[in-house]
Design an enzyme around this catalytic site. Structure first.
Site, PDB file in Angstrom:
ATOM      1  N   HIS A   1      21.924 -36.499   9.472  1.00 32.17           N
ATOM      2  CA  HIS A   1      21.299 -35.228   9.852  1.00 32.17           C
ATOM      3  C   HIS A   1      21.286 -34.254   8.679  1.00 32.17           C
ATOM      4  O   HIS A   1      21.926 -34.476   7.650  1.00 32.17           O
ATOM      5  CB  HIS A   1      22.057 -34.595  11.029  1.00 32.17           C
ATOM      6  CG  HIS A   1      23.448 -34.151  10.666  1.00 32.17           C
ATOM      7  ND1 HIS A   1      24.495 -35.027  10.497  1.00 32.17           N
ATOM      8  CD2 HIS A   1      23.958 -32.920  10.405  1.00 32.17           C
ATOM      9  CE1 HIS A   1      25.587 -34.364  10.167  1.00 32.17           C
ATOM     10  NE2 HIS A   1      25.288 -33.070  10.092  1.00 32.17           N
TER      11      HIS A   1
ATOM     12  N   HIS B   1      23.139 -35.918   5.644  1.00 28.60           N
ATOM     13  CA  HIS B   1      24.534 -36.335   5.507  1.00 28.60           C
ATOM     14  C   HIS B   1      25.052 -36.861   6.827  1.00 28.60           C
ATOM     15  O   HIS B   1      24.395 -36.716   7.869  1.00 28.60           O
ATOM     16  CB  HIS B   1      25.397 -35.185   4.978  1.00 28.60           C
ATOM     17  CG  HIS B   1      25.424 -33.991   5.875  1.00 28.60           C
ATOM     18  ND1 HIS B   1      24.410 -33.071   5.911  1.00 28.60           N
ATOM     19  CD2 HIS B   1      26.321 -33.576   6.807  1.00 28.60           C
ATOM     20  CE1 HIS B   1      24.690 -32.131   6.790  1.00 28.60           C
ATOM     21  NE2 HIS B   1      25.852 -32.419   7.364  1.00 28.60           N
TER      22      HIS B   1
ATOM     23  N   ARG C   1      34.629 -24.696   6.814  1.00 26.14           N
ATOM     24  CA  ARG C   1      33.183 -24.838   6.618  1.00 26.14           C
ATOM     25  C   ARG C   1      32.502 -23.478   6.599  1.00 26.14           C
ATOM     26  O   ARG C   1      32.773 -22.627   7.462  1.00 26.14           O
ATOM     27  CB  ARG C   1      32.625 -25.655   7.782  1.00 26.14           C
ATOM     28  CG  ARG C   1      31.142 -25.945   7.733  1.00 26.14           C
ATOM     29  CD  ARG C   1      30.811 -26.697   9.014  1.00 26.14           C
ATOM     30  NE  ARG C   1      29.515 -27.334   9.022  1.00 26.14           N
ATOM     31  CZ  ARG C   1      28.422 -26.809   9.572  1.00 26.14           C
ATOM     32  NH1 ARG C   1      28.470 -25.622  10.118  1.00 26.14           N
ATOM     33  NH2 ARG C   1      27.297 -27.488   9.557  1.00 26.14           N
TER      34      ARG C   1
HETATM   35  C1  OGA Z   1      29.053 -30.671   8.711  1.00 22.25           C
HETATM   36  C2  OGA Z   1      29.186 -32.142   8.732  1.00 22.25           C
HETATM   37  C3  OGA Z   1      30.491 -33.978   7.903  1.00 22.25           C
HETATM   38  C4  OGA Z   1      31.918 -34.371   7.756  1.00 22.25           C
HETATM   39  O1  OGA Z   1      30.063 -29.985   8.494  1.00 22.25           O
HETATM   40  O2  OGA Z   1      27.920 -30.189   8.857  1.00 22.25           O
HETATM   41  O3  OGA Z   1      28.263 -32.811   9.096  1.00 22.25           O
HETATM   42  O4  OGA Z   1      32.145 -35.399   7.084  1.00 22.25           O
HETATM   43  N1  OGA Z   1      30.346 -32.639   8.294  1.00 22.25           N
HETATM   44  O5  OGA Z   1      32.792 -33.696   8.333  1.00 22.25           O
HETATM   45 MN    MN Z   2      26.442 -31.553   9.246  1.00 22.64          MN
END
Ligand code: OGA
Ligand code: MN
Length: 279
Positions: A104, A254, A270
């Site tokens: 995504h 990702h 994040r």
């Molecule tokens: C995000 C995500 C991936 C992860 O934070 O948007 O997709 O590996 N994280 O935690």
């Molecule tokens: Mn993500």
């Protein structure tokens, strides 16, 4: 200190060391970081030790941090969200939830998706829990001329809860769902800073190509996703504690992996920063 950089794979992703983001980077260093991100799409800044407000302030140099209600926030800073091995679908079935377990790009269900996401590895497992990325410029450029002509100008409907969903997303209150109406985005977008074209896909949020019947739309989206996630376009990030990984949602997809040993913790902080409507 001088920045030392290391390419992480041949077609994308770079890591830099020699920075402590508790002290604001000077203008030249900040410009260097932005340039490294634009060129490599994924930028890892190693060896950080940051409280949530300091993390937010450092990321604010890249854009305007935005709040996201779908994720829990740290007590110290509302713009710093938490992605954790302890995440549960609290308003839904209460079960373990792995955010981002299918390919995504972040927030494509929004009319103005975030441009960048910054993930900071606070606690990382002894093995596993990698984040995978694909280079969506390279994926676009590798399409045949016939396919490029076919998808040129197509628009796609993206939804928080798509009927094509491959990974469960957290249940949200009605009031919040109303603030996330579906969004229509181009299938091929142009990066506003570099001018490069990229495929813009989100396996988990795309509903249907506008004006195309459902079966044809499903088949085309499946073909494009399968192409974009081919290993030749991928980079896989194995986390070290203290890594900040910044990615460009306009030119990458990702995917999270919840394959770390049972009982081990994975805790990420994040931040996302504002973007524009794709064009
Ligand atoms: C995000 C995500 C991936 C992860 O934070 O948007 O997709 O590996 N994280 O935690
Ligand atoms: Mn993500």
């Amino acid at each position: 200190m001088t920045l030392v950089s290391e390419k992480l794979c041949d077609h994308m992703a770079v890591a830099v060391t020699g920075l402590d983001l508790n002290r604001p980077a000077d203008a030249a260093t900040q410009a260097e970081l932005r340039e490294a991100l634009n060129r490599n799409l994924v930028l890892c800044i190693r060896g950080q030790k940051l409280a949530p407000p300091a993390f937010r302030d450092a990321m604010a140099r890249f854009g305007t941090p935005m709040r996201r209600l779908q994720l829990a926030s740290t007590a110290e800073c509302a713009e710093v969200n938490i992605i954790s091995s302890e995440d549960r679908d609290v308003l839904g079935d209460g079960k373990k939830l792995v955010n981002g377990a299918s390919w995504h790009t972040d927030d494509s269900f929004m009319r103005e998706p975030c441009s960048l996401t910054m993930l900071y590895g606070v606690v990382v497992p002894s093995r596993g829990g990698d984040t995978q990325f694909v280079n969506m410029h390279a994926a676009y450029e590798a399409l045949s001329p016939e396919m490029k002509a076919r998808i040129d100008g197509l628009q796609v409907i993206h939804k928080y809860q798509s009927s094509r969903q491959t990974n469960k997303v957290s249940k949200r209150p009605e009031s919040e769902m109303k603030a996330m109406p579906e969004a229509t985005h181009p299938l091929v977008r142009t990066h506003p800073e570099t001018g490069r074209k990229a495929l813009y896909l989100n396996a988990n949020r795309m509903e249907q190509i506008v004006g195309m019947d459902r079966a044809e739309s499903d088949a085309l989206l499946d073909t494009l996703i399968a192409h974009a996630i081919e290993p030749r376009f991928q980079y896989r990030h194995a986390w070290r504690q203290g890594d900040i990984v910044i990615w460009d949602n306009r030119s990458t997809m990702h995917k999270a992996n919840a394959d770390y040993p049972e009982g081990e913790r994975r805790l990420m902080h994040r931040v996302i920063v504002a973007g524009d409507a794709p064009y």
